[in-house]
Design an enzyme around this catalytic site. Structure first.
Site, PDB file in Angstrom:
ATOM      1  N   GLY A 111       2.997   6.801   4.943  1.00  0.00           N
ATOM      2  CA  GLY A 111       2.787   7.615   4.103  1.00  0.00           C
ATOM      3  C   GLY A 111       3.342   7.413   2.666  1.00  0.00           C
ATOM      4  O   GLY A 111       2.762   8.210   1.651  1.00  0.00           O
TER       5      GLY A 111
ATOM      6  N   CYS B  53       2.954  -6.319   3.978  1.00  0.00           N
ATOM      7  CA  CYS B  53       4.178  -6.644   3.705  1.00  0.00           C
ATOM      8  C   CYS B  53       4.583  -7.904   4.728  1.00  0.00           C
ATOM      9  O   CYS B  53       5.663  -8.001   5.723  1.00  0.00           O
ATOM     10  CB  CYS B  53       4.998  -5.503   4.532  1.00  0.00           C
ATOM     11  SG  CYS B  53       6.797  -5.558   3.904  1.00  0.00           S
TER      12      CYS B  53
END
Length: 499
Positions: free
Chosen positions: A313, A433
């Site tokens: 989130g 990532c």
């Protein structure tokens, strides 16, 4: 202690080291002197056991454990460095331990092996005084795994102390140096699996950087990252991270993202605005790629945004904060219910008008179920996480090259769905990532080969619009950030526009 030893003890871990055994030296053997250990070492050991036994992540396990056990201050700093440092440098310490035991390491009981690694980190990575490192670790071994194992731990750690710390690197890397195998040398000395070392070297070159930077990159992976805050636009400002009576914020500005602030300490939970969600903890690279995605222009309306893989989130909260300022709304989708709950928590402080929905669903279905329904779609794709090894050091030991096959299939399917879900003229941001070429450049190229309705947008220009012209980027239209260059996680960003 020698003068050199005293100087070493005054380094980054000096205060913690003194708090953990740098007192009067006992003439008793460590196995006789200690029957237990201190709360900091006990917490670090328990974290290592959870990481090993249940695939937990240390950065999720340790903070609540320290709070529950009321371990604070120097003790908390010591426990944090001991747990994370042991995980980061496990490969190196295993190479050292292999020269100090008479059996294969996989024949040592896992709890005992964790104790040996913890002891090695204190001796070689933290420079805790030898008598304290050995006696405290042996005491913990006696308490947790029994007297016989404690004697074994004592013998092995004393074996490590017989070789000066600065000589161990040359000793364990000698076979690789003699063979001319630089990958094997770096895998040992910088404590990364060899396949990760090769992948990162390939990624550097593919993004336009020099392969000679590899050792600096690996070293940056092994440096403890500072805590970075995101001051969410419209919800908070500098005053919310400034103590009463001070004119300057308690955190310093980040290098690139205007929302980023670097915390000097390690306890963001002490800041009220963090506790209530107006300020969050988020890597600056993660903030930068999110803001660059929002800086890319769309053709036509810009009112409905989708975060396709929103858990836990952080990016969703930043998107929603900006959406609140721009009069837009976001939909946050996450496939795993427990991560959907984390998204709900992250969005708790955001204006209700900025959040259309938080839901659980498979992102691969969204493009089919809601074709051309969004003006912007952010896909922060599930990946190996090789770009965040400094924050999640255990990931390097869990991932294998075999993981890539399933992940890259998933990434291609999600990117196809994201493109289908955005309307013509809208923008898709593909983020990972991980700098691995297979998860970044190859995934995007494979998807675009099969489509004629997508064009690339200059992501480097979008990043410069946010970070300024001085941000060092390669000569490409996608962007790869690096820990050793940008001081961020190794985030990748590709921007696409639907025709």
């Amino acid at each position: 202690m020698s003068a050199d030893g005293r100087r070493d003890a005054r380094g980054r871990q000096r205060g913690a080291a003194r708090a953990h055994g740098d007192g009067h030296r006992s003439t008793a053997a460590p196995s006789q002197r200690r029957r237990g250990s201190d709360p900091a070492r006990t917490a670090a050991f328990d974290v290592l056991r959870q990481v090993d036994a249940s695939d937990a992540y240390a950065n999720l396990v340790l903070p609540p454990m320290l709070r529950d056990r009321r371990v604070t201050g120097r003790d908390a700093a010591f426990a944090t460095e001991l747990a994370y440092g042991t995980l980061r440098m496990r490969g190196y310490y295993d190479a050292v331990l292999a020269q100090c035991v008479d059996r294969d390491l996989d024949r040592i009981d896992p709890p005992v092996l964790d104790l040996l690694r913890m002891g090695a980190h204190q001796l070689l990575g933290m420079r805790v005084p030898q008598h304290a490192a050995v006696s405290e670790t042996v005491g913990l071994a006696r308490e947790r795994v029994g007297a016989g194992a404690a004697q074994f731990v004592n013998a092995v750690l004393r074996g490590i102390t017989r070789t000066p710390a600065d000589e161990w690197t040359s000793r364990v890397s000698a076979p690789s140096v003699e063979a001319g195998d630089d990958v094997a040398r770096l895998a040992v000395t910088q404590s990364h699996p060899a396949w990760v070392v090769r992948a990162l070297r390939e990624s550097l070159v593919a993004s336009g950087r020099d392969a000679s930077e590899l050792e600096d990159l690996l070293a940056a992976d092994n440096a403890a990252p500072r805590v970075t805050l995101v001051v969410r636009p419209g919800l908070a400002d500098e005053r919310d991270i400034t103590r009463p009576g001070r004119s300057e914020p308690d955190a310093s500005r980040g290098r690139w993202a205007p929302t980023a602030y670097v915390l000097p300490g390690s306890d963001p939970g002490a800041i009220p605005a963090v506790r209530d969600g107006r300020v969050g903890v988020q890597d600056e690279g993660s903030q930068l790629v999110t803001l660059a995605f929002l800086a890319a222009s769309v053709e036509g309306t810009d009112e409905r945004w989708l975060d396709l893989c929103a858990g836990p989130g952080g990016k969703a909260a930043l998107l929603a904060a900006v959406a609140g300022e721009r009069g837009a709304r976001i939909v946050a989708n996450e496939v795993q219910p427990h991560r959907t709950e984390l998204v709900h928590r992250s969005l708790g402080a955001v204006l209700a008008d900025a959040v259309e929905d938080v839901r659980t669903g498979d992102g691969r279905d969204v493009g089919r179920d809601e074709p051309a329904a969004y003006d912007r779609v952010l896909l922060d794709a599930p990946c190996t996480g090789l770009g965040a090894l400094r924050r999640r050091p255990e990931s390097r030991w869990r991932r294998t090259p075999q993981d890539l096959a399933a992940l890259t299939v998933l990434q291609r399917e999600l990117l196809d769905s994201a493109i289908d879900a955005v309307r013509p003229g809208g923008v898709v941001g593909y983020v990972t990532c991980s700098p691995h070429v297979a998860e970044t450049q190859v995934v995007v190229a494979d998807v675009l080969k099969a489509r004629d309705d997508v064009e690339r947008i200059d992501a480097a220009a979008a990043v410069r619009e946010v970070a300024g012209a001085d941000v060092p980027l390669g000569d490409r239209d996608d962007v790869q950030l690096w820990p050793h260059v940008h001081g961020t996680d190794a985030m990748h960003l590709t921007l696409l526009r639907r025709r």
